[in-house]
Design a protein around this motif. Structure first.
Motif, short mmCIF file in Angstrom:
data_model
loop_
_atom_site.label_atom_id
_atom_site.label_comp_id
_atom_site.label_asym_id
_atom_site.label_seq_id
_atom_site.Cartn_x
_atom_site.Cartn_y
_atom_site.Cartn_z
N THR A 48 0.82 -1.21 0.00
CA THR A 48 0.00 0.00 0.00
C THR A 48 0.86 1.26 0.00
O THR A 48 0.57 2.22 -0.71
CB THR A 48 -0.93 0.01 1.23
OG1 THR A 48 -1.75 -1.17 1.20
CG2 THR A 48 -1.82 1.23 1.20
N ARG A 49 1.94 1.25 0.76
CA ARG A 49 2.81 2.43 0.81
C ARG A 49 3.81 2.46 -0.34
O ARG A 49 4.27 3.53 -0.73
CB ARG A 49 3.57 2.46 2.14
CG ARG A 49 2.69 2.67 3.36
CD ARG A 49 3.52 2.78 4.61
NE ARG A 49 4.47 3.89 4.54
CZ ARG A 49 5.41 4.10 5.45
NH1 ARG A 49 5.55 3.27 6.47
NH2 ARG A 49 6.24 5.13 5.32
N LEU A 50 4.12 1.30 -0.88
CA LEU A 50 5.16 1.23 -1.89
C LEU A 50 4.69 1.73 -3.25
O LEU A 50 5.41 2.43 -3.95
CB LEU A 50 5.67 -0.21 -2.01
CG LEU A 50 6.81 -0.46 -2.99
CD1 LEU A 50 8.00 0.43 -2.68
CD2 LEU A 50 7.22 -1.93 -2.92
N HIS A 51 3.49 1.37 -3.64
CA HIS A 51 2.99 1.77 -4.96
C HIS A 51 2.71 3.27 -4.94
O HIS A 51 1.89 3.77 -4.19
CB HIS A 51 1.75 0.97 -5.33
CG HIS A 51 2.06 -0.44 -5.69
ND1 HIS A 51 2.36 -0.83 -6.98
CD2 HIS A 51 2.17 -1.55 -4.93
CE1 HIS A 51 2.62 -2.12 -6.99
NE2 HIS A 51 2.52 -2.59 -5.76
N SER A 52 3.41 3.99 -5.82
CA SER A 52 3.47 5.44 -5.74
C SER A 52 2.38 6.12 -6.56
O SER A 52 2.04 5.68 -7.67
CB SER A 52 4.83 5.92 -6.24
OG SER A 52 4.89 7.33 -6.30
N ARG A 53 1.86 7.22 -6.03
CA ARG A 53 0.90 8.04 -6.79
C ARG A 53 1.57 8.72 -7.98
O ARG A 53 0.87 9.16 -8.90
CB ARG A 53 0.27 9.08 -5.87
CG ARG A 53 -0.64 8.50 -4.80
CD ARG A 53 -1.20 9.58 -3.89
NE ARG A 53 -0.13 10.23 -3.14
CZ ARG A 53 -0.34 11.26 -2.30
NH1 ARG A 53 -1.56 11.73 -2.14
NH2 ARG A 53 0.66 11.79 -1.65
N LYS A 54 2.90 8.78 -8.00
CA LYS A 54 3.60 9.34 -9.15
C LYS A 54 3.30 8.56 -10.43
O LYS A 54 3.45 9.08 -11.54
CB LYS A 54 5.11 9.32 -8.92
CG LYS A 54 5.64 10.27 -7.87
CD LYS A 54 7.17 10.26 -7.91
CE LYS A 54 7.78 11.14 -6.82
NZ LYS A 54 7.70 10.48 -5.50
N LEU A 55 2.92 7.30 -10.29
CA LEU A 55 2.71 6.44 -11.45
C LEU A 55 1.27 6.46 -11.95
O LEU A 55 0.95 5.80 -12.94
CB LEU A 55 3.12 5.00 -11.11
CG LEU A 55 4.56 4.84 -10.61
CD1 LEU A 55 4.87 3.37 -10.34
CD2 LEU A 55 5.55 5.41 -11.62
N ARG A 56 0.38 7.20 -11.30
CA ARG A 56 -1.03 7.27 -11.71
C ARG A 56 -1.21 8.26 -12.86
O ARG A 56 -0.66 9.36 -12.85
CB ARG A 56 -1.93 7.71 -10.55
CG ARG A 56 -2.23 6.62 -9.53
CD ARG A 56 -3.30 7.09 -8.55
NE ARG A 56 -4.56 7.35 -9.22
CZ ARG A 56 -5.50 6.44 -9.47
NH1 ARG A 56 -5.29 5.20 -9.10
NH2 ARG A 56 -6.61 6.76 -10.07
N SER A 57 -2.00 7.87 -13.85
CA SER A 57 -2.41 8.79 -14.90
C SER A 57 -3.68 9.51 -14.45
O SER A 57 -4.20 9.27 -13.36
CB SER A 57 -2.65 8.04 -16.20
OG SER A 57 -3.73 7.12 -16.05
N PHE A 58 -4.21 10.39 -15.30
CA PHE A 58 -5.42 11.13 -14.94
C PHE A 58 -6.59 10.20 -14.66
O PHE A 58 -7.35 10.40 -13.72
CB PHE A 58 -5.81 12.10 -16.06
CG PHE A 58 -4.87 13.26 -16.21
CD1 PHE A 58 -3.95 13.59 -15.23
CD2 PHE A 58 -4.89 14.03 -17.35
CE1 PHE A 58 -3.09 14.66 -15.36
CE2 PHE A 58 -4.03 15.11 -17.51
CZ PHE A 58 -3.13 15.42 -16.52
N ALA A 59 -6.77 9.21 -15.50
CA ALA A 59 -7.90 8.27 -15.36
C ALA A 59 -7.32 6.87 -15.20
O ALA A 59 -7.47 6.01 -16.07
CB ALA A 59 -8.82 8.35 -16.57
N GLU A 60 -6.65 6.64 -14.07
CA GLU A 60 -5.95 5.39 -13.84
C GLU A 60 -6.92 4.24 -13.59
O GLU A 60 -8.02 4.43 -13.05
CB GLU A 60 -5.02 5.55 -12.63
CG GLU A 60 -4.04 4.40 -12.44
CD GLU A 60 -3.17 4.20 -13.67
OE1 GLU A 60 -3.37 3.16 -14.32
OE2 GLU A 60 -2.35 5.07 -13.98
N VAL A 61 -6.50 3.03 -14.00
CA VAL A 61 -7.30 1.83 -13.73
C VAL A 61 -7.23 1.51 -12.23
O VAL A 61 -6.30 1.93 -11.54
CB VAL A 61 -6.81 0.64 -14.55
CG1 VAL A 61 -6.98 0.91 -16.04
CG2 VAL A 61 -5.37 0.30 -14.22
N ALA A 62 -8.20 0.74 -11.76
CA ALA A 62 -8.29 0.45 -10.33
C ALA A 62 -7.28 -0.61 -9.90
O ALA A 62 -6.70 -0.54 -8.81
CB ALA A 62 -9.70 -0.01 -9.98
#
Length: 520
Positions: A504-518
């Protein structure tokens, strides 16, 4: 000749939804296996034989109220979101977690049913089985008329690349990869690495030198010789797996969960196993007839949070190829450990380079990820690697800075870049402030960014061609063997720290696009 159809059904329980996914998938695979068994035996099917993947769908009319600190587990906004699913035997725990997050974050039901996407008959069999092995040319040609074969048109990476546009009335994607794309990569992984996908762990180390693999194998076998209980077994590793799916179990009683069971497809006509493993009497063990192109080795933990190491060989093409396929397994992180050319006079052989930026002259991802897209450093990985260097070397502060530089790494697709006119690459590397050069690191980081897999790079300076210190065989061999042990222990120590943080902490919000998949 079509597998049983399961009408869409809503589930409040993630566990019940997953059970239905298993039921649909297992029924489809059993149908295809039975039909092919009869076809290989000489029976001609009447009509087309077909089975379909299960799907999961989420419908919501509100914006997610999920914890803003999360990077996954919720859809981008109101609408209908859907994906096809495969191999619940490999992805069962992963699917259960994604289902749970969707239900918790949106308070909605999950719809599961039979999709319109056919299961290619090759994907109904184990990754190392040749389904057509016992067919003559005529029946092999006829097979195309009776069974669905892999269709590359359904396997592109448009979702991950941000170029996918749903047709009118089509649901938005729920995951980066469709079921056929996942199955394709699972088969490619078996081909390239020589091990079944079920053995892969959530943390992956890539290397470009066999010396690292030799040391990893030595350490893995050593750990397996220690008792599974008590202080010696406190690392949590229960098995070590080598190419050919050779499983070395931990000495003494194993935990309740055994290492993954590999489906060999034994006894299935048309499912001949590739690359049989002749016995090596001198070694007293089964060895593969030959090593695969990019062999993988796995230190297995009960919960899948162990370490997989892959020797990708030399070059960005290999780096892209293997990460294209490892990405479908949704690892928590992958890290590049290897050697590089130091570009600054102040660097010494054996110094470490922690990449915080990349010059991408590898060219293999220019279409999928344009060069104007920055590939940022991820704080969680950077801190873990820096702390691991300090921990293993027992250096800190100014002394740590003496042996490790943080800066830009350049990756090139020209192994002989030193032979180009001096004003060309040298000027570019100087302008970019690059401190090291290799052939793989930028590719691995860029594909991690592209596929939303946390990434990092820690290299060791093995030569300084701009300053007259080039690799010579004898010198290189001595250097590699002296530096590999410490470098590998640093990489493994970093993974221990990342494991404690949790996904949960490791996966970064930096890698999210505008409409990211769940699905993460």
């Amino acid at each position: 000749m079509t597998a049983p159809f399961f009408a869409p059904q809503r589930f409040d329980s993630p566990e019940a939804a997953l059970a239905r996914v298993r039921e649909i998938y297992d029924a489809g695979v059993a149908h295809l296996r039975d039909a092919l068994r009869r076809y290989v035996a000489g029976e001609d099917a009447v009509g087309r034989v077909r089975a379909h993947y299960p799907f999961v769908r989420v419908e919501t009319d509100t914006v997610a109220r999920a914890d803003s600190r999360l990077a996954y587990g919720f859809v981008a906004g109101p609408g209908t979101f859907e994906t096809t699913l495969t191999r619940p035997d490999v992805f069962g725990n992963y699917y259960a977690e994604q289902f749970r997050l969707l239900v918790e974050n949106h308070g909605v039901t999950l719809t599961v049913g039979t999709s319109h996407a056919p299961i290619p008959v090759h994907f109904a069999f184990p990754e190392h089985a040749h389904v057509e092995a016992e067919l003559d040319a005529a029946r092999l040609t006829r097979m195309r008329d009776l069974f669905d074969l892999p269709d590359l048109a359904s396997m592109d990476d448009g979702i991950a690349n941000g170029t996918h546009e749903p047709r009118p009335g089509e649901p938005d994607p729920l995951a980066l990869f469709t079921a056929p794309r996942v199955d394709y990569s699972l088969h490619r992984l078996r081909h390239y690495t020589g091990t079944a996908p079920g053995h892969f762990q959530n943390f992956v180390l890539f290397t470009n030198y066999q010396f690292y693999v030799d040391e990893f194998v030595r350490l893995g076998r050593q750990l397996m010789s220690m008792p599974a209980s008590g202080q010696a077994g406190g690392d949590g590793y229960v098995a070590f797996v080598e190419p050919g799916d050779r499983v070395h179990a931990r000495t003494g009683p194993l935990p309740a969960a055994a290492p993954p069971i590999v489906d060999t497809g034994a006894g299935l006509p048309g499912a001949a196993v590739a690359d049989e493993e002749p016995s090596d009497a001198a070694a007293g063990e089964q060895r593969p007839a030959r090593l695969p192109q990019m062999p993988a080795y796995h230190l297995v933990r009960e919960d899948g949070s162990g370490i997989t190491m892959i020797n990708i060989g030399v070059g960005p093409a290999n780096a892209k190829t293997i990460t294209d396929h490892v990405a479908v397994l949704r690892p928590h992180a992958w890290i590049m450990l290897g050697h590089c050319a130091g570009l600054h006079a102040s660097q010494r052989l054996g110094d470490y380079v922690l990449a915080h930026g990349y010059v991408r002259e590898d060219h293999v991802l220019d279409e999928e990820l344009p060069l104007w897209v920055p590939v940022p450093a991820l704080a969680e990985i950077q801190v873990a690697l820096q702390d691991a260097v300090a921990d293993v070397t027992q250096l800190s502060g100014w002394e740590l800075k003496r042996i490790m530089r943080t800066g830009t790494v350049a990756s090139t697709d020209n192994r002989n870049w030193e032979l180009l006119p001096h004003h060309g690459p040298t000027r570019r590397f100087s302008q970019s402030r690059a401190i090291a050069l290799d052939m793989e690191s930028a590719t691995i980081a860029a594909n991690g960014f592209r596929f939303r897999v946390p990434y990092g790079t820690l290299l060791c300076v093995s030569d300084k061609p701009l300053h007259g210190e080039i690799k010579l065989p004898g010198m290189a061999n001595r250097f590699y063997r002296a530096s590999v042990d410490q470098h590998l222990r640093i990489g493994m120590r970093a993974i221990e720290q990342l494991r404690r943080q949790g996904a949960t902490r490791l996966h970064s919000r930096k890698l999210r696009s505008f409409a990211e998949v769940a699905f993460q």
